[in-house]
Design a protein around this motif. Structure first.
Motif, PDB file in Angstrom:
ATOM      1  N   PHE A 139       0.834  -1.207   0.000  1.00  0.00           N
ATOM      2  CA  PHE A 139       0.000   0.000   0.000  1.00  0.00           C
ATOM      3  C   PHE A 139       0.878   1.269   0.000  1.00  0.00           C
ATOM      4  CE2 PHE A 139      -2.351   2.605   3.481  1.00  0.00           C
ATOM      5  CZ  PHE A 139      -2.869   3.510   2.555  1.00  0.00           C
ATOM      6  N   ILE A 140       1.679   1.431   1.029  1.00  0.00           N
ATOM      7  CA  ILE A 140       2.442   2.678   1.162  1.00  0.00           C
ATOM      8  C   ILE A 140       3.618   2.699   0.181  1.00  0.00           C
ATOM      9  CG2 ILE A 140       3.742   4.149   2.759  1.00  0.00           C
ATOM     10  CD1 ILE A 140       2.076   2.898   5.060  1.00  0.00           C
TER      11      ILE A 140
ATOM     12  N   ASP B 224      10.407  -6.679  -3.322  1.00  0.00           N
ATOM     13  CA  ASP B 224       9.211  -7.156  -2.618  1.00  0.00           C
ATOM     14  C   ASP B 224       9.114  -8.665  -2.839  1.00  0.00           C
ATOM     15  OD1 ASP B 224       6.389  -5.369  -1.726  1.00  0.00           O
ATOM     16  OD2 ASP B 224       6.325  -7.558  -1.779  1.00  0.00           O
TER      17      ASP B 224
ATOM     18  N   TYR C 172      -1.692 -10.736   1.971  1.00  0.00           N
ATOM     19  CA  TYR C 172      -2.904 -10.544   1.178  1.00  0.00           C
ATOM     20  C   TYR C 172      -2.578 -10.815  -0.278  1.00  0.00           C
ATOM     21  CZ  TYR C 172      -1.366  -5.607   0.500  1.00  0.00           C
ATOM     22  OH  TYR C 172      -0.662  -4.466   0.210  1.00  0.00           O
TER      23      TYR C 172
ATOM     24  N   LYS D 147      -1.310  -6.733  -5.009  1.00  0.00           N
ATOM     25  CA  LYS D 147       0.016  -6.105  -5.019  1.00  0.00           C
ATOM     26  C   LYS D 147       0.474  -5.840  -6.459  1.00  0.00           C
ATOM     27  CE  LYS D 147       1.110  -8.049  -0.561  1.00  0.00           C
ATOM     28  NZ  LYS D 147       1.981  -8.775   0.334  1.00  0.00           N
TER      29      LYS D 147
ATOM     30  N   ASP E 280      13.503 -11.220  -1.068  1.00  0.00           N
ATOM     31  CA  ASP E 280      13.164 -11.190   0.355  1.00  0.00           C
ATOM     32  C   ASP E 280      14.213 -10.407   1.146  1.00  0.00           C
ATOM     33  OD1 ASP E 280      12.684 -12.102   3.103  1.00  0.00           O
ATOM     34  OD2 ASP E 280      11.443 -13.644   2.152  1.00  0.00           O
ATOM     35  N   ILE E 281      13.747  -9.555   2.065  1.00  0.00           N
ATOM     36  CA  ILE E 281      14.709  -8.823   2.906  1.00  0.00           C
ATOM     37  C   ILE E 281      15.452  -9.762   3.860  1.00  0.00           C
ATOM     38  CG2 ILE E 281      13.669  -6.512   2.833  1.00  0.00           C
ATOM     39  CD1 ILE E 281      12.325  -7.250   5.591  1.00  0.00           C
TER      40      ILE E 281
ATOM     41  N   LEU F 130      10.325  -0.239   3.728  1.00  0.00           N
ATOM     42  CA  LEU F 130       8.913  -0.331   4.118  1.00  0.00           C
ATOM     43  C   LEU F 130       8.442  -1.786   4.203  1.00  0.00           C
ATOM     44  CD1 LEU F 130       7.533   2.435   1.712  1.00  0.00           C
ATOM     45  CD2 LEU F 130       8.284   2.734   4.035  1.00  0.00           C
TER      46      LEU F 130
ATOM     47  N   TYR G 157       3.667  -7.283  16.959  1.00  0.00           N
ATOM     48  CA  TYR G 157       3.988  -6.371  15.857  1.00  0.00           C
ATOM     49  C   TYR G 157       4.657  -5.106  16.396  1.00  0.00           C
ATOM     50  CZ  TYR G 157       3.149  -2.727  12.358  1.00  0.00           C
ATOM     51  OH  TYR G 157       3.306  -1.672  11.483  1.00  0.00           O
TER      52      TYR G 157
ATOM     53  N   LYS H  25       8.496  -3.466  15.756  1.00  0.00           N
ATOM     54  CA  LYS H  25       8.822  -2.118  15.265  1.00  0.00           C
ATOM     55  C   LYS H  25       9.735  -1.391  16.253  1.00  0.00           C
ATOM     56  CE  LYS H  25       6.835  -2.107  11.288  1.00  0.00           C
ATOM     57  NZ  LYS H  25       7.570  -1.907  10.031  1.00  0.00           N
TER      58      LYS H  25
ATOM     59  N   VAL I  54      -2.633   4.564   8.461  1.00  0.00           N
ATOM     60  CA  VAL I  54      -2.637   5.177   7.134  1.00  0.00           C
ATOM     61  C   VAL I  54      -3.831   4.638   6.335  1.00  0.00           C
ATOM     62  CG1 VAL I  54      -1.207   5.689   5.126  1.00  0.00           C
ATOM     63  CG2 VAL I  54      -0.111   5.106   7.316  1.00  0.00           C
TER      64      VAL I  54
ATOM     65  N   ARG J 194      -4.443  -1.699   2.773  1.00  0.00           N
ATOM     66  CA  ARG J 194      -4.462  -3.159   2.968  1.00  0.00           C
ATOM     67  C   ARG J 194      -5.885  -3.620   3.266  1.00  0.00           C
ATOM     68  NH1 ARG J 194      -0.574  -2.385   7.110  1.00  0.00           N
ATOM     69  NH2 ARG J 194      -1.977  -3.553   8.449  1.00  0.00           N
TER      70      ARG J 194
HETATM   71  N1  LIG Z   1      -0.560   1.029   6.813  1.00  0.00           N
HETATM   72  C1  LIG Z   1      -0.413   1.547   8.023  1.00  0.00           C
HETATM   73  O1  LIG Z   1      -1.339   2.128   8.603  1.00  0.00           O
HETATM   74  C2  LIG Z   1       0.914   1.467   8.719  1.00  0.00           C
HETATM   75  C3  LIG Z   1       1.025   2.049   9.993  1.00  0.00           C
HETATM   76  C4  LIG Z   1       2.249   1.988  10.647  1.00  0.00           C
HETATM   77  C5  LIG Z   1       3.329   1.388  10.041  1.00  0.00           C
HETATM   78  N2  LIG Z   1       3.186   0.817   8.813  1.00  0.00           N
HETATM   79  C6  LIG Z   1       4.362   0.183   8.209  1.00  0.00           C
HETATM   80  O2  LIG Z   1       4.520   0.697   6.902  1.00  0.00           O
HETATM   81  C7  LIG Z   1       5.057  -0.314   6.044  1.00  0.00           C
HETATM   82  C8  LIG Z   1       4.166  -0.510   4.849  1.00  0.00           C
HETATM   83  O3  LIG Z   1       2.866  -0.878   5.318  1.00  0.00           O
HETATM   84  P1  LIG Z   1       1.676  -1.189   4.315  1.00  0.00           P
HETATM   85  O4  LIG Z   1       0.427  -0.861   5.010  1.00  0.00           O
HETATM   86  O5  LIG Z   1       1.988  -0.610   2.984  1.00  0.00           O
HETATM   87  O6  LIG Z   1       1.780  -2.784   4.265  1.00  0.00           O
HETATM   88  P2  LIG Z   1       1.761  -3.761   3.000  1.00  0.00           P
HETATM   89  O7  LIG Z   1       1.611  -5.129   3.575  1.00  0.00           O
HETATM   90  O8  LIG Z   1       0.764  -3.314   2.007  1.00  0.00           O
HETATM   91  O9  LIG Z   1       3.219  -3.579   2.393  1.00  0.00           O
HETATM   92  C9  LIG Z   1       4.335  -4.277   2.863  1.00  0.00           C
HETATM   93  C10 LIG Z   1       5.015  -4.933   1.664  1.00  0.00           C
HETATM   94  O10 LIG Z   1       6.176  -5.606   2.158  1.00  0.00           O
HETATM   95  C11 LIG Z   1       6.290  -6.838   1.461  1.00  0.00           C
HETATM   96  N3  LIG Z   1       7.053  -7.776   2.283  1.00  0.00           N
HETATM   97  C12 LIG Z   1       6.634  -8.411   3.417  1.00  0.00           C
HETATM   98  N4  LIG Z   1       7.616  -9.218   3.855  1.00  0.00           N
HETATM   99  C13 LIG Z   1       8.666  -9.076   3.015  1.00  0.00           C
HETATM  100  C14 LIG Z   1       9.955  -9.645   2.940  1.00  0.00           C
HETATM  101  N5  LIG Z   1      10.370 -10.544   3.840  1.00  0.00           N
HETATM  102  N6  LIG Z   1      10.783  -9.280   1.928  1.00  0.00           N
HETATM  103  C15 LIG Z   1      10.354  -8.381   0.991  1.00  0.00           C
HETATM  104  N7  LIG Z   1       9.142  -7.818   0.997  1.00  0.00           N
HETATM  105  C16 LIG Z   1       8.307  -8.152   2.006  1.00  0.00           C
HETATM  106  C17 LIG Z   1       4.867  -7.294   1.248  1.00  0.00           C
HETATM  107  O11 LIG Z   1       4.749  -8.215   0.166  1.00  0.00           O
HETATM  108  C18 LIG Z   1       4.143  -5.975   0.972  1.00  0.00           C
HETATM  109  O12 LIG Z   1       4.061  -5.708  -0.411  1.00  0.00           O
HETATM  110  C19 LIG Z   1       5.207  -1.563   6.922  1.00  0.00           C
HETATM  111  O13 LIG Z   1       6.516  -1.603   7.421  1.00  0.00           O
HETATM  112  C20 LIG Z   1       4.215  -1.312   8.037  1.00  0.00           C
HETATM  113  O14 LIG Z   1       4.569  -2.023   9.208  1.00  0.00           O
HETATM  114  C21 LIG Z   1       2.007   0.849   8.140  1.00  0.00           C
END
Ligand SMILES: NC(=O)c1ccc[n+]([C@@H]2O[C@H](COP(=O)([O-])OP(=O)(O)OC[C@H]3O[C@@H](n4cnc5c(N)ncnc54)[C@H](O)[C@@H]3O)[C@@H](O)[C@H]2O)c1
Length: 325
Positions: free
Chosen positions: A20-21, A40, A46, A51, A68-69, A90, A159, A163, A189, A195
């Motif tokens: 998403f972000i 990614d 999901y 995605k 993968d990270i 992210l 979680y 963080k 967000v 998501r």
């Molecule tokens: N959306 C929110 O409200 C929110 C709030 C606080 C923090 N965050 C943080 O912001 C970031 C993005 O959040 P989001 O809502 O876009 O989530 P999201 O799940 O849509 O995006 C995260 C992406 O990371 C990828 N990913 C997961 N594990 C991975 C790995 N091991 N290697 C490579 N890629 C991997 C996923 O496939 C996904 O596309 C995250 O770190 C989340 O914890 C989000």
């Protein structure tokens, strides 16, 4: 007289680009002329199809590596190409409630993964990291609005632990290896591509299908919701303007909304009447979040602009054309 500000284009690695972000941030960076490489693993949290849709407009402009990270060799192969100015990290397993089902996995993916990212940066001489932290680190702190200087040693979910652990790890790696890391505590967000398991998206789906919305608790718990464009502004500003060394910033909307009120507003944006069912508060959930963003305003020029009704209207328009099956 018009001021002339020339910014050198950057080369950036964006982890979690298909999320998403990440997809919104990458679009902004590409739009202003930066070179973006995305990483990614299209995690099954999901649907991959969602995605893929998130990054559809980036394809052709951005190289997206399916990796993968947690795979240090993959990170090395990317960063040793050279020329990277910064990493926007992210990628993570997101979400409070799912983290209760597999606490270990959240630590493994988020904390160990973040260590791999930071260590690979040090090894390949990439000096600047922007990291997606979370408001969840404040736990059930009652001292609102939350300030970055507050103690955050009582997170309420695995979680949140992951963080906070990442923040501590990055602070230490900055001290030890001269890395610069800016940790952004995002406050819930929302907006297009949110998501699917997050409250606004889930509630809007139920209302659209004329199904009841399940509210956990009595509806008085509240969140500081932040529109995606404001989060992108703050994230890109951190990349451009955060001081060297370690830094922490709240990025929130600064106007908390109670859960019951949120549902009414979503209904209004969708022009539908929500039906509500109450269930007990869920373990891991916190009662409130509320950001004090003075530090981000001062250092990053951050200023959330999109009010909730406007943000929900934009989300509702997006949902009409992007319904999840
Ligand atoms: N959306 C929110 O409200 C929110 C709030 C606080 C923090 N965050 C943080 O912001 C970031 C993005 O959040 P989001 O809502 O876009 O989530 P999201 O799940 O849509 O995006 C995260 C992406 O990371 C990828 N990913 C997961 N594990 C991975 C790995 N091991 N290697 C490579 N890629 C991997 C996923 O496939 C996904 O596309 C995250 O770190 C989340 O914890 C989000």
């Amino acid at each position: 007289m018009k001021s002339c500000y020339l910014r050198a284009a950057m080369k950036l690695l964006v982890t979690g680009i298909a999320g998403f972000i990440g997809s919104h941030v990458a679009e902004r960076l590409v739009g202003r002329g930066d070179t973006v490489v995305g990483l990614d693993n299209f995690d099954a949290f999901y649907a991959r199809s969602m995605k893929e849709r998130n990054v559809s407009s980036l394809r052709g402009h951005v190289e997206i590596v399916d990796g993968d990270i947690g795979d240090r060799a993959c990170l090395d192969a990317l960063l040793q190409r050279g020329g990277f100015d910064a990493v926007l990290h992210l990628a993570a397993l997101a979400g409070v409630r799912p983290s209760l089902r597999a606490p270990w996995r959240y630590q493994l993916v988020n904390v160990v993964g973040t260590s791999h990212v930071a260590e690979a940066m040090v090894a390949h001489g990439v000096g600047r990291l922007v990291f997606a932290s979370s408001s969840s680190v404040y736990g059930n702190n009652t001292d609102v609005p939350y300030e970055e200087s507050q103690r955050v040693d009582l997170p309420a979910s695995p979680y949140a632990v992951s963080k906070r652990a990442c923040e501590l790890l990055l602070a230490t790696l900055c001290d030890l290896f001269g890395l610069s890391a800016s940790c952004l505590r995002y406050f819930t967000v929302y907006g297009p591509r949110q998501r699917p398991e997050m409250a606004i998206h889930k509630f809007a789906r139920s209302i659209t299908r004329d199904e009841p919305v399940t509210l956990f608790g009595d509806g008085t718990s509240s969140r500081d919701y932040t529109y995606i464009d404001d989060i992108v502004d703050g994230t890109v500003a951190a990349l451009d303007r955060a001081p060297n060394g370690f830094s922490l910033y709240n990025l929130g909307g600064t106007r908390p909304v109670a859960l019951a009120e949120l549902v009414v507003r979503i209904g209004r944006a969708l022009a539908r009447e929500p039906r509500i069912v109450h269930e007990p508060m869920q373990p891991g959930d916190v009662l409130r979040t509320w950001a004090n963003t003075a530090r981000a305003e001062r250092d990053l020029g951050y200023c959330p602009r999109v009010n909730m009704d406007e943000g929900l209207t934009r989300f509702a328009e997006w949902l009409q054309h992007n319904a999840v099956d």
